[in-house]
Scaffold this motif. Structure first.
Motif, short mmCIF file in Angstrom:
data_model
loop_
_atom_site.label_atom_id
_atom_site.label_comp_id
_atom_site.label_asym_id
_atom_site.label_seq_id
_atom_site.Cartn_x
_atom_site.Cartn_y
_atom_site.Cartn_z
N UNK A 118 0.78 -1.32 -0.12
CA UNK A 118 0.07 -0.19 -0.03
C UNK A 118 0.84 1.28 -0.23
N UNK A 119 0.59 2.19 -0.85
CA UNK A 119 1.33 3.34 -0.72
C UNK A 119 1.26 4.14 0.47
N UNK A 120 2.12 5.02 0.88
CA UNK A 120 2.24 5.78 2.12
C UNK A 120 1.13 6.77 2.20
N UNK A 121 0.53 7.51 1.16
CA UNK A 121 -0.91 8.08 1.58
C UNK A 121 -1.78 7.35 1.77
N UNK A 122 -2.04 6.18 0.92
CA UNK A 122 -3.17 5.48 1.21
C UNK A 122 -3.07 4.88 2.79
N UNK A 123 -1.88 4.16 3.10
CA UNK A 123 -1.67 3.65 4.58
C UNK A 123 -1.95 4.61 5.51
N UNK A 124 -1.67 5.86 5.24
CA UNK A 124 -1.85 6.94 6.19
C UNK A 124 -3.23 7.07 6.38
N UNK A 125 -4.08 7.11 5.44
CA UNK A 125 -5.35 7.37 5.50
C UNK A 125 -6.13 6.11 6.18
N UNK A 126 -5.94 5.01 5.62
CA UNK A 126 -6.26 3.95 6.42
C UNK A 126 -6.11 3.69 7.80
N UNK A 127 -4.86 3.71 8.06
CA UNK A 127 -4.33 3.82 9.47
C UNK A 127 -5.14 5.02 10.49
N UNK A 128 -5.15 6.14 9.96
CA UNK A 128 -5.85 6.95 10.72
C UNK A 128 -7.26 6.91 10.98
N UNK A 129 -8.02 6.25 9.88
CA UNK A 129 -9.18 5.84 10.30
C UNK A 129 -9.31 4.67 11.48
N UNK A 130 -8.35 3.72 11.32
CA UNK A 130 -8.63 2.68 12.50
C UNK A 130 -8.17 3.33 13.98
N UNK A 131 -7.24 4.35 13.93
CA UNK A 131 -7.00 5.00 15.03
C UNK A 131 -8.15 5.90 15.67
N UNK A 132 -8.92 6.44 14.82
CA UNK A 132 -10.05 7.29 14.98
C UNK A 132 -11.13 6.50 15.70
N UNK A 133 -11.25 5.21 15.18
CA UNK A 133 -12.28 4.24 15.65
C UNK A 133 -11.88 3.67 16.76
N UNK A 134 -10.42 3.63 17.23
CA UNK A 134 -10.21 3.26 18.44
C UNK A 134 -10.50 4.26 19.77
N UNK A 135 -10.05 5.66 19.32
CA UNK A 135 -10.36 6.47 20.13
C UNK A 135 -11.72 6.67 20.21
N UNK A 136 -12.46 6.50 19.43
CA UNK A 136 -13.99 6.80 19.56
C UNK A 136 -14.81 5.68 20.49
N UNK A 137 -13.82 4.62 20.95
CA UNK A 137 -14.61 3.64 21.69
C UNK A 137 -14.92 4.34 23.17
N UNK A 138 -15.89 3.85 23.88
CA UNK A 138 -16.20 4.47 25.29
C UNK A 138 -14.80 4.20 26.24
N UNK A 139 -14.16 3.16 26.12
CA UNK A 139 -12.95 2.75 26.73
C UNK A 139 -12.20 1.80 25.79
N UNK A 140 -10.97 1.83 25.59
CA UNK A 140 -10.34 0.85 24.83
C UNK A 140 -10.32 -0.44 25.58
#
Length: 203
Positions: A158-180
């Motif tokens: 995966x290209x760097x921009x595509x990885x960054x976008x996908x990874x950022x989405x995953x991280x935001x989903x984790x932070x959105x959890x009421x608790x990790x």
């Protein structure tokens, strides 16, 4: 001939496999596939260590252990159905091993839960599995950096921009959890959120 470190890890894991050895040996082979960099036997071992340490908090810790073995048994970065495929594999193998249908269904449910890592409030089995799977997020800065590097290697196609976008989405989903973490100490929660925020700010 296999190198000594392979044999040792292989044997150590099989000691922790609760059913017929032939099923466990096949799973270890899957966890040692050459394309894996993070989702490896080391990740599985770390998960089992967390599960053992907090087994008292789960309703059925044996089902949680089995789910850990299967949750990334099928792992290919180019696939979008790894959890579903792993749950199906668990159903086939555990049924062949003679487990009761209710236990098989619970393991399948738990494997599928690793798509969201968001167990229901009273789902102690799900809480333990998800906590164990995400415990890496609470590591030291060095350990967390090594984890992110290994994940990036798995997505080398995966290209760097595509990885960054996908990874950022995953991280935001984790932070959105009421608790990790639902069962691990507050120190894990704080460390994980700090690490995830720091990584997210780098994209």
């Amino acid at each position: 001939m296999l190198p000594p470190e392979y044999v040792n890890v292989h044997d150590d894991l099989l000691i922790r496999w609760p059913l017929q050895e032939r099923f466990g040996a096949g799973l270890v082979e899957r966890w040692r596939e050459p394309h894996r960099r993070y989702h490896t036997v080391e990740h599985l071992t770390a998960m089992l260590d967390v599960i053992d340490a907090y087994a008292h908090a789960a309703n059925d810790p044996d089902a949680v252990r089995l789910a850990a073995w299967f949750h990334d048994a099928i792992y290919a970065p180019k696939r979008t159905d790894n959890e579903e495929a792993s749950a199906a594999l668990a159903g086939r193998m555990l049924s062949s091993a003679g487990l009761p249908p209710a236990r098989v269904a619970e393991v399948r449910r738990l494997v599928l839960l690793t798509r969201t890592h968001d167990p229901a409030p009273k789902d102690t089995n799900g809480a333990l599995l998800c906590d164990a799977d995400l415990a890496v997020l609470a590591g030291s800065a060095e350990a967390y950096a090594a984890y992110v590097f290994a994940v990036r290697q798995e997505y080398a196609h995966v290209s760097d921009p595509a990885f960054a976008a996908g990874r950022a989405e995953v991280l935001r989903e984790i932070l959105a959890l009421p608790r990790i973490f639902r069962l691990l100490p507050e120190s894990y929660e704080n460390a994980a959120r700090a690490n995830v925020h720091a990584e997210l700010s780098s994209y």
